[in-house]
Every structure is written in structure tokens, then in C-alpha cells.
Write an enzyme that holds these catalytic residues in place. Structure first.
Site, PDB file in Angstrom:
ATOM      1  N   PHE A  35       0.860  -1.182   0.000  1.00 45.90           N
ATOM      2  CA  PHE A  35       0.000   0.000   0.000  1.00 45.90           C
ATOM      3  C   PHE A  35       0.900   1.237   0.000  1.00 45.90           C
ATOM      4  CE2 PHE A  35      -2.514  -3.180   2.500  1.00 45.90           C
ATOM      5  CZ  PHE A  35      -3.442  -3.432   1.509  1.00 45.90           C
ATOM      6  N   ARG A  57      -2.114  15.610   7.692  1.00 43.19           N
ATOM      7  CA  ARG A  57      -2.712  14.295   7.920  1.00 43.19           C
ATOM      8  C   ARG A  57      -1.938  13.246   7.130  1.00 43.19           C
ATOM      9  NH1 ARG A  57      -4.744  16.778  11.335  1.00 43.19           N
ATOM     10  NH2 ARG A  57      -6.960  17.021  11.880  1.00 43.19           N
ATOM     11  N   GLU A  58      -1.864  12.034   7.702  1.00 45.64           N
ATOM     12  CA  GLU A  58      -1.343  10.896   6.956  1.00 45.64           C
ATOM     13  C   GLU A  58      -2.526  10.135   6.368  1.00 45.64           C
ATOM     14  OE1 GLU A  58      -0.136  11.371  10.281  1.00 45.64           O
ATOM     15  OE2 GLU A  58       1.416  12.587   9.312  1.00 45.64           O
ATOM     16  N   ARG A  62      -5.141   3.300  -0.907  1.00 50.37           N
ATOM     17  CA  ARG A  62      -5.410   1.921  -1.301  1.00 50.37           C
ATOM     18  C   ARG A  62      -6.247   1.885  -2.578  1.00 50.37           C
ATOM     19  NH1 ARG A  62      -6.111  -2.573   2.785  1.00 50.37           N
ATOM     20  NH2 ARG A  62      -7.527  -3.253   1.159  1.00 50.37           N
ATOM     21  N   GLY A 141     -11.499   8.747   7.601  1.00 46.09           N
ATOM     22  CA  GLY A 141     -10.609   9.654   8.314  1.00 46.09           C
ATOM     23  C   GLY A 141      -9.144   9.397   8.016  1.00 46.09           C
ATOM     24  N   GLU A 168       0.224 -14.450  -5.158  1.00 46.24           N
ATOM     25  CA  GLU A 168      -0.257 -13.501  -4.150  1.00 46.24           C
ATOM     26  C   GLU A 168      -0.173 -14.077  -2.741  1.00 46.24           C
ATOM     27  OE1 GLU A 168      -4.075 -11.888  -5.172  1.00 46.24           O
ATOM     28  OE2 GLU A 168      -3.432 -11.268  -7.176  1.00 46.24           O
TER      29      GLU A 168
END
Length: 214
Positions: A35, A57-58, A62, A141, A168
Site C-alpha cells: 500500500f 494528515r497521513e 489503497r 478519516g 499472491e
């Protein structure tokens, strides 16, 4: 005379602001792996007028995701998948989770295409009919991901075993359960992720009508 209740209801239905009311000052990539994590600097309009101060903000970036609850109307059974989940390594019971089939949306794919593809990859199951349920943000958020949920009407006969793609690192076991048993597991806290909960509560409401038409 204005009805405050009706006024509040309308205000809640119609967003006060849009993306045009946000000033994105800077976006910086902090990490890029399975990600991506970005740091964003922004300010936005305030409900009572004016602008906020600059904030940082972090944001967890995705792909959008799709979940599909596989349901056999004739047998009143569901097919669930079990696999290890890195985010649940600290779970007091087990990091292996029972879930509905799910996967990420790749470029050029529709949500319905992902649902059908993942049902085959994770459960070896062909979906006869897809019913779209909801699209939602699991955690707006902090995360960009949007999830689209489906109920997939299937034939559960012969389903089971272990599936997944080697490239995967997937090791996925399929469980076919009567709806009543799966509901017991949900009530006991064994089905403890948002996709499962939302899809099963939808099915609990719609199950009788699905069986009647089936």
C-alpha cells in the site's frame, strides 16, 4: 415557519461543501509498498465561515475493494473463506479470519467483474447473479479505499477445499455453512469484519424474499 427537524434533515442529506472547498497545499509520499502512505497538508472551509488553519494528515492510499457474499438460495447456505490476515496478527483469538470473498479493483475493472473474478479465484465458484448492496468508506478519516458489496447467488454444491493464487501468497480455505450456523458465528463474534457484518445484516433482511423468488 421553518420546521427545524425538516431543515436539519435536508442539511444532513445535502453536503454543505465539496472538494472545491479544500485547498490541498502539499502531498508527499512517505512510503510505497503493498500500500502507499501519503502526508497531506491542507486547509478547508468552516461551517461558520472562513477557513481552517493548515493541518497535516497521513492518508493510507489503497485500491478500491469489492466484497461478495456467496449465497445458495436453494440450500440456504453461504460460502465463506478463511485466511491469515496481517492486520489481525495481534488478535487474541487468531489472525485467521472467516470472511466473505473479496479483492481489490485493478485498472479497467468494474466492481462486478472483480466480484466474479474473486469468487472463482478464492472459492472456485461461478456466480449466477450479482445483487449490489452498498458502496462505503471503511475509514474515511485515514484511508482512500471505497468498498462495493454484493450478494452473489450461487450453487454451493461441491464447493470447498483450499484455493488462492500462489503469486499472491494466498492460502484460502472455503467453508460452506447453513445460513443459521453462519448467523450463530456472527452473533458469537467470529465474523468480525465490516464486509461480513454489513453483508450478513442485509441478507438477514432479504433472505426470505430471495428464497421466495428462487
Amino acid at each position: 415557519m421553518t420546521d427545524n427537524h425538516d431543515s436539519g434533515r435536508d442539511a444532513a442529506r445535502l453536503p454543505a461543501f465539496s472538494g472545491a472547498d479544500v485547498e490541498l497545499i502539499e502531498r508527499r509520499c512517505l512510503h510505497r509498498g503493498f500500500f502507499r502512505l501519503d502526508e497531506v497538508h491542507l486547509r478547508h472551509r468552516l461551517f461558520e465561515g472562513g477557513w481552517s488553519r493548515e493541518m497535516t494528515r497521513e492518508v493510507h492510499v489503497r485500491h478500491d475493494a469489492v466484497g461478495v457474499l456467496l449465497y445458495d438460495v436453494e440450500r440456504d447456505c453461504v460460502a465463506l473463506v478463511e485466511q491469515i490476515r496481517a492486520g489481525a496478527l495481534g488478535d487474541p483469538e487468531s489472525p485467521w479470519k472467516l470472511e466473505i470473498v473479496a479483492g481489490l479493483v485493478e485498472a479497467g475493472e468494474s466492481a462486478a467483474e472483480v466480484a466474479r473474478r474473486e469468487a472463482m479465484e478464492e472459492a472456485g465458484c461461478k456466480v449466477d447473479e450479482l445483487i449490489e448492496l452498498h458502496t462505503y468508506y471503511p475509514s474515511p478519516g485515514a484511508c482512500t479505499e471505497r468498498v462495493t458489496l454484493f450478494c452473489g447467488l450461487v450453487d454451493c454444491e461441491g464447493l470447498g477445499g483450499v484455493h488462492g493464487l500462489d503469486e499472491e501468497h494466498e492460502d484460502i480455505r472455503v467453508h460452506v455453512l447453513p445460513f443459521t450456523r453462519a448467523w450463530e458465528l456472527l452473533q458469537a463474534g467470529r465474523l468480525d469484519n465490516a464486509m461480513c457484518l454489513i453483508a450478513f445484516y442485509w441478507l438477514a433482511v432479504e433472505r426470505a424474499s430471495l428464497r421466495a423468488r428462487g
